[in-house]
Design a protein around this motif. Structure first.
Motif, short mmCIF file in Angstrom:
data_model
loop_
_atom_site.label_atom_id
_atom_site.label_comp_id
_atom_site.label_asym_id
_atom_site.label_seq_id
_atom_site.Cartn_x
_atom_site.Cartn_y
_atom_site.Cartn_z
N GLU A 189 73.19 -0.45 22.67
CA GLU A 189 74.00 0.47 22.83
C GLU A 189 73.54 1.84 22.49
O GLU A 189 73.05 2.15 21.16
CB GLU A 189 75.16 -0.43 21.74
N LEU A 190 74.49 2.87 22.93
CA LEU A 190 74.49 3.66 22.74
C LEU A 190 75.46 3.72 22.41
O LEU A 190 76.39 4.11 22.76
CB LEU A 190 74.11 5.00 24.29
N VAL A 191 75.37 5.43 20.88
CA VAL A 191 77.02 5.16 20.63
C VAL A 191 76.75 6.87 20.42
O VAL A 191 76.27 7.78 20.31
CB VAL A 191 76.84 4.94 19.53
N THR A 192 77.55 7.66 20.83
CA THR A 192 78.31 9.36 21.00
C THR A 192 79.36 9.61 19.40
O THR A 192 80.31 8.55 19.42
CB THR A 192 78.77 9.54 21.85
N THR A 248 71.85 2.61 19.63
CA THR A 248 71.63 1.22 18.26
C THR A 248 71.53 -0.20 18.26
O THR A 248 71.67 -0.27 19.71
CB THR A 248 72.57 1.55 17.36
N HIS A 249 70.58 -0.45 17.21
CA HIS A 249 70.36 -1.73 17.41
C HIS A 249 70.51 -3.16 16.74
O HIS A 249 70.08 -2.19 14.86
CB HIS A 249 68.52 -2.50 17.64
N ARG A 250 71.35 -4.05 16.46
CA ARG A 250 71.39 -4.81 15.63
C ARG A 250 72.28 -3.89 14.39
O ARG A 250 72.33 -4.44 12.84
CB ARG A 250 71.00 -5.82 15.46
N GLY A 251 73.11 -2.51 14.55
CA GLY A 251 73.12 -1.83 14.03
C GLY A 251 73.22 -0.65 13.03
O GLY A 251 73.16 -0.13 12.11
N ASN A 252 71.34 -0.91 13.78
CA ASN A 252 70.46 0.29 13.06
C ASN A 252 70.03 1.23 13.84
O ASN A 252 70.14 1.10 14.56
CB ASN A 252 68.45 -0.70 12.50
N ARG A 253 69.61 1.98 13.55
CA ARG A 253 69.82 3.43 14.96
C ARG A 253 68.53 3.37 14.78
O ARG A 253 67.46 3.64 14.10
CB ARG A 253 70.72 4.67 14.46
#
Length: 331
Positions: A189-192, A248-253
């Motif tokens: 996921e992309l998180v800003t 992010t992947h499974r809560g990891n950046r």
């Protein structure tokens, strides 16, 4: 017009209410001339002595800011050179010639410390300052040397992301689509980061990823530069110009982009990624493509990769612009 010379870092507090408004209408309006960036850079990395020249209209309105530091008799723009991508006189283009002339009058005055030359970096090739400085040198009997300092690859953005992809090389277009599909299948996921998030922790995560990217970045990231990132992030978030993005992947950046969203373009200041743990996700490609897609969706005109001719920038469709270094020596 009225000029003033301000010695030391008091310039930042004295001009705080006016500084960024002038940047917004200046001939080289970039995040690197903002008050937040200029103050953070000087506070943590500035050498020598700081001297700021201001020019005001007869009515008192601020018309120009020229912020220099002096080392061994040479004047440099505040921010010059390594950490900063664009610099210039902060002034509107239509009066830049008159305002530079007033600045040089102050530089030649008895109140300004003795100097032998100017070494002005990171001036965009499109800036009127390139011609104006040559004219000033001729007028005042200085010697001037000008050279292309570096390239700044920029993507001109179309109206849709699909148009953007179709403008790319066929192989690169296929690679972007394939890697994005794979990352989506893995639920990346992309998180800003927004005002509601813990900005200090997010910047620390970014800096950790930056250090993991390559050994040179880990060596480059000293305590002063770490402080600049934190202080600039706070100022840019307050101004609404920070775009700190993570994949992010499974809560990891897995990857990060420290961008500015300012003046109708995205400015890619720095990046970081954990290739050892997340290389299978192609995190740099996926995050950069996502940032470009977001820029298109938000109607931005350009995606500026800033200084450096790294090959990946051209695979994303960037084309070179240049910045100049102008050296002036008193005869």
């Amino acid at each position: 017009m009225h000029t003033e010379l301000i010695h030391g870092c008091d310039a930042f507090s004295r001009l705080a209410s006016e500084w960024d408004d002038l940047v917004d209408c200046s001939m080289t309006a970039t995040p690197f001339q903002s008050l937040g960036y200029q103050q953070a850079w000087w506070s943590n990395l500035g050498p020598g002595e700081l001297h700021t020249v201001t020019v005001r209209d007869d009515g008192g309105q601020l018309a120009a800011i020229a912020c220099f530091y002096v080392v061994d008799g040479t004047l440099y723009f505040n921010g010059c050179t390594e950490e900063t991508d664009y610099l210039d006189l902060i002034a509107p283009a239509e009066r830049a010639d008159i305002l530079w002339d007033r600045v040089f009058d102050v530089l030649e005055g008895s109140d300004f410390p003795a100097w032998r030359g100017l070494d002005l970096c990171n001036i965009p090739a499109a800036s009127p300052s390139n011609d104006i400085l040559r004219e000033q040198a001729e007028k005042r009997g200085y010697r001037l040397q000008s050279a292309v300092q570096e390239v700044c690859p920029v993507v001109t953005l179309p109206d849709t992301f699909e148009e953007y992809l179709m403008d790319l090389d066929k192989k690169q277009r296929h690679e972007i689509r394939r890697k994005r599909r794979r990352a989506n299948a893995a639920q990346a996921e992309l998180v800003t980061i927004g005002p509601e998030d813990d900005l200090t922790a997010a910047v620390e995560d970014f800096l950790e990823l930056l250090q993991k990217s390559m050994p040179e970045k880990a060596e480059w990231l000293n305590e002063g530069r770490r402080a600049v990132f934190h202080e600039v992030a706070i100022a840019a978030m307050a101004a609404g110009t920070l775009q700190l993005m993570f994949l992010t992947h499974r809560g990891n950046r897995a990857a990060a982009l420290f961008n500015f969203d300012y003046n109708d373009r995205i400015w890619v200041y720095n990046s970081g990624f954990d290739i050892l743990e997340f290389g299978y996700l192609s995190p740099g490609v996926v995050l950069t493509a996502g940032a470009i897609e977001k820029a298109v969706e938000n109607g931005r005109a350009a995606f500026d990769f800033l200084r450096g001719d790294e090959s990946y920038k051209y695979r994303f469709g960037a084309e070179d612009t240049t910045i100049n270094r102008i050296q002036i020596t008193r005869a």
